[in-house]
Scaffold this motif. Structure first.
Motif, PDB file in Angstrom:
ATOM      1  N   ALA A   2      31.190  51.716  50.847  1.00  0.00           N
ATOM      2  CA  ALA A   2      32.102  52.514  50.850  1.00  0.00           C
ATOM      3  C   ALA A   2      31.571  54.031  50.799  1.00  0.00           C
ATOM      4  N   LYS A   3      30.493  54.068  50.011  1.00  0.00           N
ATOM      5  CA  LYS A   3      29.978  55.524  50.085  1.00  0.00           C
ATOM      6  C   LYS A   3      29.400  56.136  51.293  1.00  0.00           C
ATOM      7  N   LYS A   4      28.766  55.294  52.114  1.00  0.00           N
ATOM      8  CA  LYS A   4      28.380  55.683  53.340  1.00  0.00           C
ATOM      9  C   LYS A   4      29.238  55.849  54.336  1.00  0.00           C
ATOM     10  N   TYR A   5      30.156  54.743  54.570  1.00  0.00           N
ATOM     11  CA  TYR A   5      31.110  54.847  55.921  1.00  0.00           C
ATOM     12  C   TYR A   5      32.490  55.068  55.334  1.00  0.00           C
ATOM     13  N   GLU A   6      32.998  55.273  53.962  1.00  0.00           N
ATOM     14  CA  GLU A   6      33.994  55.560  53.617  1.00  0.00           C
ATOM     15  C   GLU A   6      35.233  54.629  54.030  1.00  0.00           C
ATOM     16  N   GLU A   7      36.416  55.307  54.742  1.00  0.00           N
ATOM     17  CA  GLU A   7      37.342  54.496  55.438  1.00  0.00           C
ATOM     18  C   GLU A   7      36.879  53.427  56.225  1.00  0.00           C
ATOM     19  N   LYS A   8      35.870  53.643  57.166  1.00  0.00           N
ATOM     20  CA  LYS A   8      35.227  52.608  57.967  1.00  0.00           C
ATOM     21  C   LYS A   8      34.737  51.411  57.280  1.00  0.00           C
ATOM     22  N   SER A   9      34.486  51.385  55.929  1.00  0.00           N
ATOM     23  CA  SER A   9      34.105  50.310  55.036  1.00  0.00           C
ATOM     24  C   SER A   9      35.187  49.035  55.181  1.00  0.00           C
ATOM     25  N   ILE A  10      36.264  49.214  55.178  1.00  0.00           N
ATOM     26  CA  ILE A  10      37.163  48.234  55.536  1.00  0.00           C
ATOM     27  C   ILE A  10      36.897  47.210  56.481  1.00  0.00           C
ATOM     28  N   MET A  11      35.741  47.770  57.432  1.00  0.00           N
ATOM     29  CA  MET A  11      35.646  46.447  58.515  1.00  0.00           C
ATOM     30  C   MET A  11      34.757  45.274  57.721  1.00  0.00           C
ATOM     31  N   ASN A  12      34.131  45.544  56.647  1.00  0.00           N
ATOM     32  CA  ASN A  12      33.559  44.236  55.682  1.00  0.00           C
ATOM     33  C   ASN A  12      35.024  43.523  55.259  1.00  0.00           C
ATOM     34  N   VAL A  13      34.785  42.116  55.197  1.00  0.00           N
ATOM     35  CA  VAL A  13      35.963  41.597  54.570  1.00  0.00           C
ATOM     36  C   VAL A  13      35.944  41.872  53.084  1.00  0.00           C
ATOM     37  N   PRO A  14      37.338  41.658  52.295  1.00  0.00           N
ATOM     38  CA  PRO A  14      37.346  41.857  51.125  1.00  0.00           C
ATOM     39  C   PRO A  14      36.803  40.564  50.233  1.00  0.00           C
ATOM     40  N   ALA A  15      36.699  41.165  49.070  1.00  0.00           N
ATOM     41  CA  ALA A  15      35.992  40.126  48.019  1.00  0.00           C
ATOM     42  C   ALA A  15      36.712  38.814  47.866  1.00  0.00           C
ATOM     43  N   ASP A  16      38.111  38.967  47.742  1.00  0.00           N
ATOM     44  CA  ASP A  16      38.796  37.765  47.692  1.00  0.00           C
ATOM     45  C   ASP A  16      38.562  36.758  48.765  1.00  0.00           C
ATOM     46  N   GLU A  17      38.447  37.348  50.324  1.00  0.00           N
ATOM     47  CA  GLU A  17      38.429  36.473  51.461  1.00  0.00           C
ATOM     48  C   GLU A  17      37.117  35.820  51.464  1.00  0.00           C
ATOM     49  N   ALA A  18      36.030  36.797  51.037  1.00  0.00           N
ATOM     50  CA  ALA A  18      34.818  36.232  50.840  1.00  0.00           C
ATOM     51  C   ALA A  18      34.687  35.100  50.131  1.00  0.00           C
ATOM     52  N   GLN A  19      35.196  35.099  48.940  1.00  0.00           N
ATOM     53  CA  GLN A  19      35.103  34.145  48.059  1.00  0.00           C
ATOM     54  C   GLN A  19      35.664  32.989  48.468  1.00  0.00           C
ATOM     55  N   LEU A  20      36.860  32.907  49.112  1.00  0.00           N
ATOM     56  CA  LEU A  20      37.522  31.773  49.991  1.00  0.00           C
ATOM     57  C   LEU A  20      36.504  30.993  50.980  1.00  0.00           C
ATOM     58  N   LEU A  21      35.885  31.917  51.590  1.00  0.00           N
ATOM     59  CA  LEU A  21      35.011  31.396  52.695  1.00  0.00           C
ATOM     60  C   LEU A  21      33.749  30.696  52.022  1.00  0.00           C
ATOM     61  N   SER A  22      33.229  31.421  50.932  1.00  0.00           N
ATOM     62  CA  SER A  22      32.195  30.768  50.276  1.00  0.00           C
ATOM     63  C   SER A  22      32.294  29.452  49.905  1.00  0.00           C
ATOM     64  N   MET A  23      33.498  29.408  48.899  1.00  0.00           N
ATOM     65  CA  MET A  23      34.046  27.995  48.479  1.00  0.00           C
ATOM     66  C   MET A  23      33.993  26.969  49.952  1.00  0.00           C
ATOM     67  N   LEU A  24      34.877  27.376  50.950  1.00  0.00           N
ATOM     68  CA  LEU A  24      34.756  26.661  51.953  1.00  0.00           C
ATOM     69  C   LEU A  24      33.714  26.270  52.404  1.00  0.00           C
ATOM     70  N   LEU A  25      32.537  26.978  52.569  1.00  0.00           N
ATOM     71  CA  LEU A  25      31.105  26.697  53.024  1.00  0.00           C
ATOM     72  C   LEU A  25      30.579  25.606  51.871  1.00  0.00           C
ATOM     73  N   LYS A  26      30.621  25.650  50.812  1.00  0.00           N
ATOM     74  CA  LYS A  26      30.252  24.646  49.689  1.00  0.00           C
ATOM     75  C   LYS A  26      31.020  23.272  49.832  1.00  0.00           C
ATOM     76  N   ILE A  27      32.295  23.344  50.004  1.00  0.00           N
ATOM     77  CA  ILE A  27      33.164  22.033  50.328  1.00  0.00           C
ATOM     78  C   ILE A  27      32.740  21.349  51.507  1.00  0.00           C
ATOM     79  N   MET A  28      32.298  21.962  52.612  1.00  0.00           N
ATOM     80  CA  MET A  28      31.731  21.346  53.856  1.00  0.00           C
ATOM     81  C   MET A  28      30.291  20.908  53.567  1.00  0.00           C
TER      82      MET A  28
END
Length: 237
Positions: free
Chosen positions: A42-68
């Motif tokens: 966020a500090k380096k890329y400012e508005e462009k930082s939204i190209m990363n997934v948000p924390a809640d989505e990352a946590q969903l995908l992380s849990m999916l990977l563990k379930i799999m």
């Protein structure tokens, strides 16, 4: 109905709700290096930082990977590596991630946090055009080798990506496509004043892709309204 804002990459446009989800639920559970990476981006890329997934989505995908019980994954489109780091943390010690992006500078922004988390050994970063890498993997007899593939690349190429990654993911494996609701623009017939031009310009690509996936009998799919929309596809055969 309002368009998703550029401040938070979320389709929840009522600010107090998304702030509650992030501040009271997602961020308190966030791995320390993920937090540091998010803040550095966020500090380096400012508005462009939204190209990363948000924390809640990352946590969903992380849990999916563990379930799999996933061990071998791929990420197409890395940016500074928030979802990549979340994946690496979720995978077992002998897990492997093939991460593909032309922008090595952005990846190197996140690399110190990956190293600090102790998961760099799980990542093979490939600076290349993704289509070249995918075709090389297919030609190298790596079909059906991956448990999970995450695609967050050029939206106009999603259908082309789908035809290739479908060969590389195992039967029963998951392909995840990010941004499949594209700031909510897919629900609009006309551009609104608050909708950035780049959002409206790529809207048709996402609509076409969503229709394509809905009719693809090779996968079982679900479009989830988290972040900017993520579609999960399970390969059937």
């Amino acid at each position: 109905m309002a368009v998703s804002s550029m401040k938070h990459k979320s389709l929840i446009v009522h600010s107090p709700i998304i702030e509650y989800i992030l501040e009271k639920y997602a961020y308190p559970k966030e791995h320390e290096q993920l937090k540091e990476l998010r803040e550095a981006t966020a500090k380096k890329y400012e508005e462009k930082s939204i190209m990363n997934v948000p924390a809640d989505e990352a946590q969903l995908l992380s849990m999916l990977l563990k379930i799999m019980n996933a061990k071998k994954t791929m990420e197409i489109g890395v940016f500074t590596g928030y979802s990549l780091l979340a994946t690496a943390i979720a995978l077992p010690e002998d897990g492997q991630i093939t991460a593909i992006d032309l922008d090595k500078e952005a990846y190197e922004t996140g690399l110190p946090f990956i190293q600090k988390a102790g998961v760099e050994h799980k990542i093979n970063f490939v600076q290349s055009d993704a289509f070249l890498v995918l075709n090389d993997l297919i030609n190298g007899e790596h079909e059906e080798a991956f448990d999970f593939i995450f695609v967050d690349a050029e939206k106009k190429d999603y259908i082309k990506f789908h035809e290739l990654v479908l060969k590389l993911v195992k039967v029963g494996g998951i392909i995840a496509y990010d941004n499949t609701l594209w700031f909510g623009s897919v629900a609009y017939e006309e551009q609104t004043d608050e909708m950035p031009e780049f959002v409206w310009r790529k809207r048709e690509c996402i609509i076409e892709f969503n229709s394509f996936l809905a009719a693809d009998h090779r996968v079982e799919s679900s479009l989830i309204s988290i972040g900017d929309g993520v579609t999960l596809c399970r390969r059937l055969y």
